[in-house]
Design an enzyme around this catalytic site. Structure first.
Site, PDB file in Angstrom:
ATOM      1  N   HIS A   8       0.810  -1.532   0.210  1.00 23.62           N
ATOM      2  CA  HIS A   8      -0.132   0.131   0.181  1.00 23.62           C
ATOM      3  C   HIS A   8       1.186   1.418   0.174  1.00 23.62           C
ATOM      4  O   HIS A   8       0.754   2.207   0.734  1.00 23.62           O
ATOM      5  CB  HIS A   8      -1.066   0.038   1.146  1.00 23.62           C
ATOM      6  CG  HIS A   8      -2.025   1.308   0.655  1.00 23.62           C
ATOM      7  ND1 HIS A   8      -2.419   2.127   0.840  1.00 23.62           N
ATOM      8  CD2 HIS A   8      -3.672   0.637   1.147  1.00 23.62           C
ATOM      9  CE1 HIS A   8      -3.208   2.235   0.980  1.00 23.62           C
ATOM     10  NE2 HIS A   8      -3.856   1.396   1.318  1.00 23.62           N
TER      11      HIS A   8
ATOM     12  N   GLU B 277      -2.497  -0.039  -5.681  1.00 21.20           N
ATOM     13  CA  GLU B 277      -2.010  -1.830  -4.615  1.00 21.20           C
ATOM     14  C   GLU B 277      -2.358  -2.404  -6.135  1.00 21.20           C
ATOM     15  O   GLU B 277      -3.335  -3.068  -5.762  1.00 21.20           O
ATOM     16  CB  GLU B 277      -2.948  -1.275  -3.670  1.00 21.20           C
ATOM     17  CG  GLU B 277      -3.126  -0.088  -2.676  1.00 21.20           C
ATOM     18  CD  GLU B 277      -4.237   0.668  -1.919  1.00 21.20           C
ATOM     19  OE1 GLU B 277      -4.802  -0.500  -1.655  1.00 21.20           O
ATOM     20  OE2 GLU B 277      -4.427   1.324  -2.642  1.00 21.20           O
TER      21      GLU B 277
END
Length: 310
Positions: A171, A275
């Site tokens: 992330h 992501e």
């Protein structure tokens, strides 16, 4: 042999370590907290290319997902429940009635163990006990970061001793120079994306990209796109292939991955999150690639970032 060094102390007193890897082109710093990618430096470029902090307290607060491995199930699970092996499992909701990034006990909040630390390679491991966060199975997870010239590669693996769900994702937020994401050019190699409802859950439709969601040829971000959507790269995990390219004032980043999806999040005006992961809320959407992991199987995901000057 690269040595871990103290980075800071969590509120509960546990120590967080940092490890720095370096090649002729790149220098990256990683944390044992959350297997966080805390700093990325390209030779000849002054600022870090990823948003990070030098304070542990930030990673226990507003920056808890920044650069971390999120899981065991990244993104959202609608209704904070899922069927696994014919049983219903309930999870503590943390975003309204839904579950986001597996809640406060997710992989981002755990201290990982350094298994190998070399000049250009770091392997971290984590054991998630059965029942943590509501998920079944004792799960063994590894994250290996390695450098090769201008390339940073992340290899993720996971196994379990009972049927469970697994969808890990890095992330990181990327800002390749400048004061924010505005002005960066983003391309995504996806022909379809997942529309979402007001809760940011997929509606179940797999829609062909068009207008603002057609990023195949690339477009310049203005900071107002409102992306929090999965772009469908493939119907299943696949060989390492180009997924996205991001170009800023100071650097260009090519992102390749084996993951079937790429979540693009532009809600932070300072940087854009890309992501690689499986498609969100898969347990509630049988048409999506499954994220079930059973004993004897190994979850594998590889993501590679290549950084160059624009």
């Amino acid at each position: 042999m690269t040595q871990a060094h103290p980075f800071g102390t969590l509120r509960d007193g546990r120590a967080v370590q940092a490890v720095t890897l370096a090649s002729a082109d790149l220098s990256v710093t990683l944390l044992t907290l959350g297997a966080i990618l805390q700093d990325v430096r390209l030779a000849g470029v002054a600022p870090s290319l990823t948003l990070g902090s030098d304070r542990v307290a930030e990673y226990e607060g507003r920056m808890r997902y920044f650069g971390a491995i999120v899981g065991p199930v990244a993104n959202r699970i609608g209704g904070a429940q899922a069927q696994i092996g014919g049983r219903t499992f309930n999870f503590p909701p943390d975003e309204g009635p839904n579950l986001l990034h597996s809640g406060p006990t997710g992989t981002h909040a755990q201290l990982w163990t350094v298994e190998e630390a070399a000049a250009q390679r770091l392997t971290l491991s984590l054991t998630l006990p059965d029942g943590l966060g509501g998920f079944p199975g004792t799960r063994q997870i590894t994250a290996t970061y390695s450098l090769d010239g201008p390339m940073l590669t992340l290899d993720l693996t996971a196994t379990t001793d009972a049927a469970t769900l697994m969808n890990l994702a890095n992330h990181s937020y990327w800002r390749l120079g400048g004061d924010g994401q505005a002005g960066h050019r983003l391309s995504v190699a996806a022909d379809h994306y997942l529309p979402v409802d007001e809760a940011k859950l997929p509606t179940g439709e797999i829609r062909a990209v068009s207008d603002a969601f057609n990023l195949r040829a690339g477009r310049v971000l203005d900071g107002a796109e409102g992306f929090d959507h999965n772009f469908c790269l493939a119907p299943a995990p696949h060989p390492l292939t180009r997924a996205a390219e991001l170009t800023g004032p100071a650097a260009r980043m090519l992102l390749e991955t084996t993951a079937p999806g790429l979540q693009v999040y532009s809600g932070n005006p300072a940087a854009v999150a890309l992501e690689p992961q499986a498609w969100p809320d898969a347990p509630q959407n049988p048409a999506f690639p499954p994220i079930l992991l059973t004993p004897g199987q190994t979850f594998r995901q590889t993501t590679r970032w290549t950084f160059t000057r624009p």
